[in-house]
Design a protein around this motif. Sequence first.
Motif, short mmCIF file in Angstrom:
data_model
loop_
_atom_site.label_atom_id
_atom_site.label_comp_id
_atom_site.label_asym_id
_atom_site.label_seq_id
_atom_site.Cartn_x
_atom_site.Cartn_y
_atom_site.Cartn_z
N ALA A 92 0.83 -1.21 0.00
CA ALA A 92 0.00 0.00 0.00
C ALA A 92 0.86 1.25 0.00
CB ALA A 92 -0.92 -0.01 1.22
N GLU A 97 10.44 3.96 6.39
CA GLU A 97 10.31 2.50 6.49
C GLU A 97 11.12 2.02 7.69
OE1 GLU A 97 8.84 -0.30 5.22
OE2 GLU A 97 10.22 -1.39 6.53
N ASN A 117 5.25 -7.47 3.87
CA ASN A 117 4.63 -8.75 3.54
C ASN A 117 4.50 -8.95 2.03
OD1 ASN A 117 4.34 -9.82 6.04
ND2 ASN A 117 2.15 -9.41 6.24
N LEU A 140 -0.51 -12.80 -5.94
CA LEU A 140 -1.79 -13.15 -6.56
C LEU A 140 -2.80 -12.01 -6.37
CD1 LEU A 140 -3.22 -15.72 -7.82
CD2 LEU A 140 -4.00 -16.23 -5.51
N LEU A 191 7.96 4.88 12.24
CA LEU A 191 7.04 5.87 12.80
C LEU A 191 6.77 5.46 14.24
CD1 LEU A 191 3.90 7.50 11.42
CD2 LEU A 191 3.65 6.05 13.45
N ASN A 219 6.15 -6.00 10.98
CA ASN A 219 4.75 -5.59 11.17
C ASN A 219 4.32 -5.88 12.60
OD1 ASN A 219 4.78 -4.83 8.53
ND2 ASN A 219 3.23 -6.26 7.80
N GLU A 241 -3.15 -3.50 5.39
CA GLU A 241 -3.38 -4.33 6.57
C GLU A 241 -3.64 -3.57 7.86
OE1 GLU A 241 -0.07 -6.81 7.39
OE2 GLU A 241 -0.36 -8.00 5.60
N SER A 285 -6.07 -9.37 -0.77
CA SER A 285 -5.35 -8.46 0.13
C SER A 285 -4.43 -7.51 -0.63
CB SER A 285 -4.55 -9.26 1.15
OG SER A 285 -4.00 -8.38 2.08
N LEU A 286 -3.66 -8.02 -1.57
CA LEU A 286 -2.84 -7.12 -2.39
C LEU A 286 -3.74 -6.18 -3.18
CD1 LEU A 286 -0.09 -9.57 -3.68
CD2 LEU A 286 0.21 -7.67 -2.07
C1 LIG Z 1 3.76 -15.48 2.72
C2 LIG Z 1 2.68 -14.52 2.29
C3 LIG Z 1 2.03 -14.71 1.07
C4 LIG Z 1 1.02 -13.81 0.67
N1 LIG Z 1 0.46 -13.97 -0.58
C5 LIG Z 1 -0.50 -13.10 -0.98
C6 LIG Z 1 -1.05 -13.17 -2.29
O1 LIG Z 1 -0.58 -13.96 -3.14
N2 LIG Z 1 -2.06 -12.31 -2.61
C7 LIG Z 1 -2.55 -11.38 -1.73
O2 LIG Z 1 -3.48 -10.66 -2.07
N3 LIG Z 1 -1.98 -11.23 -0.50
C8 LIG Z 1 -0.97 -12.05 -0.12
N4 LIG Z 1 -0.40 -11.89 1.11
C9 LIG Z 1 -0.85 -10.76 1.94
C10 LIG Z 1 -0.23 -9.45 1.43
O3 LIG Z 1 1.14 -9.61 1.17
C11 LIG Z 1 -0.37 -8.36 2.46
O4 LIG Z 1 -1.65 -8.35 3.01
C12 LIG Z 1 -0.05 -7.00 1.84
O5 LIG Z 1 1.32 -6.96 1.49
C13 LIG Z 1 -0.38 -5.88 2.81
O6 LIG Z 1 0.12 -4.65 2.33
P1 LIG Z 1 0.50 -3.51 3.37
O7 LIG Z 1 1.14 -2.44 2.56
O8 LIG Z 1 -0.65 -3.19 4.22
O9 LIG Z 1 1.57 -4.20 4.34
P2 LIG Z 1 3.04 -4.70 4.01
O10 LIG Z 1 3.14 -5.05 2.56
O11 LIG Z 1 3.39 -5.73 4.99
O12 LIG Z 1 3.95 -3.40 4.27
C14 LIG Z 1 4.05 -2.82 5.56
C15 LIG Z 1 5.39 -2.09 5.65
O13 LIG Z 1 5.38 -1.23 6.80
C16 LIG Z 1 6.65 -1.33 7.45
N5 LIG Z 1 6.49 -0.91 8.84
C17 LIG Z 1 5.98 -1.61 9.88
N6 LIG Z 1 5.98 -0.84 10.99
C18 LIG Z 1 6.48 0.36 10.65
C19 LIG Z 1 6.73 1.58 11.34
N7 LIG Z 1 6.49 1.70 12.66
N8 LIG Z 1 7.22 2.64 10.65
C20 LIG Z 1 7.53 2.54 9.33
N9 LIG Z 1 7.34 1.39 8.63
C21 LIG Z 1 6.81 0.32 9.27
C22 LIG Z 1 7.05 -2.78 7.26
O14 LIG Z 1 8.43 -2.97 7.44
C23 LIG Z 1 6.58 -3.03 5.82
O15 LIG Z 1 7.59 -2.70 4.89
C24 LIG Z 1 0.64 -12.74 1.52
C25 LIG Z 1 1.32 -12.53 2.72
C26 LIG Z 1 2.34 -13.40 3.11
C27 LIG Z 1 3.05 -13.14 4.40
#
Ligand SMILES: Cc1cc2nc3c(=O)[nH]c(=O)nc-3n(C[C@H](O)[C@H](O)[C@H](O)COP(=O)(O)OP(=O)(O)OC[C@H]3O[C@@H](n4cnc5c(N)ncnc54)[C@H](O)[C@@H]3O)c2cc1C
Length: 497
Positions: free
Chosen positions: A24, A43, A53, A60, A184, A244, A459, A474-475
Amino acid sequence: VEIRTESPVVSAGPSILVAGAGAAGLVAAVRAHQLGASVAVVEKGLPEDVGGNARFSGGLFLFPHTGTADVRRLVDFDTDRVRIEPYPDQSFIDEVTAMSDGRATHTLVRALVERSRNAMQWLHSAGVGFQLASSTFGAYASGSVHVVPAGPAVEAHDGGVGLVDALLTEVVRRGIPVHYECPLRQIVVDGGAVVGASIGPQGDVWRCDGLILTTGGFEANPDLRMRYLGPEWGPIKVRGTRHNTGEPLLAAFDVGAAVGGDLTQCHSVSVDANGVDVPGPGEATPTRLSRVFRYGILVNAAGERFFDEGEDLWTRIYSKMGRAILGQPGAVGFHIFDAKVEERVRAAVPGVNPIVRNALDAAAHEAGIDPAGLRRTVDAYNDGIEHDSVNFDVLDGHCTQGIALPKSNWALRIDEPPFLVYPANCGITFTHGGLAVEESGRVLGRDGGVISGLFAAGEITGGLFFGNYPGGSSLMRSTVFGLTAAEVAVEDASQVG
Ligand SMILES: Cc1cc2nc3c(=O)[nH]c(=O)nc-3n(C[C@H](O)[C@H](O)[C@H](O)COP(=O)(O)OP(=O)(O)OC[C@H]3O[C@@H](n4cnc5c(N)ncnc54)[C@H](O)[C@@H]3O)c2cc1C
């Protein structure tokens, strides 16, 4: 919050601070920059952790489409050889709603579904390549044609790594700074509006016109897991990033944000019990056994089944299996297969070494399953099967008869040695509850109004998923709401400015 130093994000347009360089966050950063904002990303992790994640994901994506020609706009394939069945908006809405037992916030579901097709095009235009989903279960051959049934049809080229690398390339190309090892810590409010955040080891305050939280859930924090999901969620495996850990979620609660969805719910799957507990830098996620459970049965240490392994396509049931395993004695499960499916199973999870014995009792003994219990279960299961073959490629309706917990599809007798046992644990993927948000990405306060200047996507937000969810959504959610949060944050900031 004590303001010690100021690190302005900006120069020209409204300044947008994005916390978290995952799915995101990278999307939001690029979109805000496209709209003329001055953008910085902070980050928590190291450069090799970038992507959170998303980097661990299969890449997918679930989105509605009208079939072959529509998907062909994203992926190059031979339309004479591949047929993709349409996945209408209403199917996506119905799936998310049904899998949340009707609890998903309707406005969020509609926004996700209505915006996801354009969001896929946006990803494509931002440099993300796609390929037909290799893991789509249910794809089958009809003559010389490969048929992909309604559901998740595509994945990012090179999976999650490919997705993150493409987005990061665009971030770098645009000159958007990504500050690593800069977590953060707190959110700074002035005059009722969010005006910045304290960042990094010293808690320096960075001022901004709009703050977008994309820091993921709290799945990698044992204390928060035990507090919100329950005490049994302490010693489990984590499938994704160790970063996370949920501090930004608590920081948002501290400035009055409301809870969205249900903090007790999460996505958790069956993973190889011999995999790592939490993947460190460069380490692989524990192998998920979701790809194989339909080929056999799942039992606990007493040898009893506790999950209908054939209830539906794996993408519709796998994300509630982890919790089911966690509820068993010793928090362990065992996937059992026989020689008839050995080749398929081994091919699907090549890195995992099962226990293999010619006698079921010996396999049970070696794995730590009660041999008599397993024998009783397998005998009853085999007695409940009248057919001799199944079709793993479609929901074939070949179910067991006369046992209390059926296997609703692909029930095939387990009677041909050798027998294979794959010990499994619960692996958490991500938490489902989080911040309450509008479909605009604005964070809602406990007083029911929006918190001015504060946005969230991915998330860290709640309200869409509740314990089960359709694979690939989720992606899609992170992309859709990353885009929206950026657009609304820039618009709001421009109006104020
Ligand atoms: C093994 C696995 C397989 C998956 N496969 C799929 C799939 O095929 N299709 C699908 O739809 N979803 C899949 N998911 C779920 C999907 O990857 C996540 O739900 C999605 O990446 C969430 O996006 P996000 O940006 O919210 O979080 P994330 O992509 O996890 O990014 C969060 C970021 O915030 C950073 N962060 C955390 N705390 C702080 C802080 N205090 N300050 C600054 N930065 C911080 C973290 O280091 C990270 O880089 C999978 C997840 C896993 C673990």
